[in-house]
Design a protein around this motif. Sequence first.
Motif: not given
Length: 181
Positions: A33-47
Motif C-alpha cells: 500500500f506504499a502508493d495506494a489511495v483508499g476511498l472510504e465511504f461514510d456509512t455512519l453519517g451525521t446531521v
Amino acid sequence: MLRSFLTWFSFLILATALAACCGSTACECDDAFADAVGLEFDTLGTVTSPAFLAAEIDTVYLVRVPFDTTQRPRADTVQLVRPAARFSQPVVINNTTPFAQAGNRKLDAYRYQLYLAPARRATPTFSLAIDSVQLNTDFRAEGCCTCFENNRKQVYFNGTQTTDLTDPDRNNGLKTLPITR
C-alpha cells in the motif's frame, strides 16, 4: 598469469557466496500500500451529511485518464460490484489495482473520476474527482532487501480540497480518504 587467475577465481567465489546469501533471504517489505489511495465511504453519517447506504455503493465506477493525453489508452473505466458484506470496506486505487499498469506509469500519472450508480439507477447518484495524487517514494535498503518507503502522499480532489494520506508511522499502511456527501 597464475596470480591473476587466482585473484579472479577468488573474486568469483566471493561474489557467488554473497549472491547465495542474499538470494536465500526472504524479503518482507510490507509495501503493498506504499502508493495506494483508499476511498472510504461514510456509512455512519451525521446531521449535515447523510450516510451512504449499502445499496448506493454496490456499484462503483472508476475512470482513469492520463495527464499526458498522447498516452494510450486515453481513458480506462472499471466497474466494481461490491457485495453488501463489503460495503464498509474502502475502494483501493493502486498502481496495479483495479486498473492494469500501463508501462511504467504509476498512480500519480493519472486523474480519476469516481461515480456511484446503484444497480437500479441509470444515472450516477454521486461523483468524486481525484484531480491528482502526488507521491514521493524512496527505496529503503536493509541488508539484501530493498523495499519502497512512501514519504509523502498528497491527494487533491474536487478541484480545491487536499488531504495527506501518508502513513504517519512510516510503515506504508493504507490511510483512507473519507468520502462524505
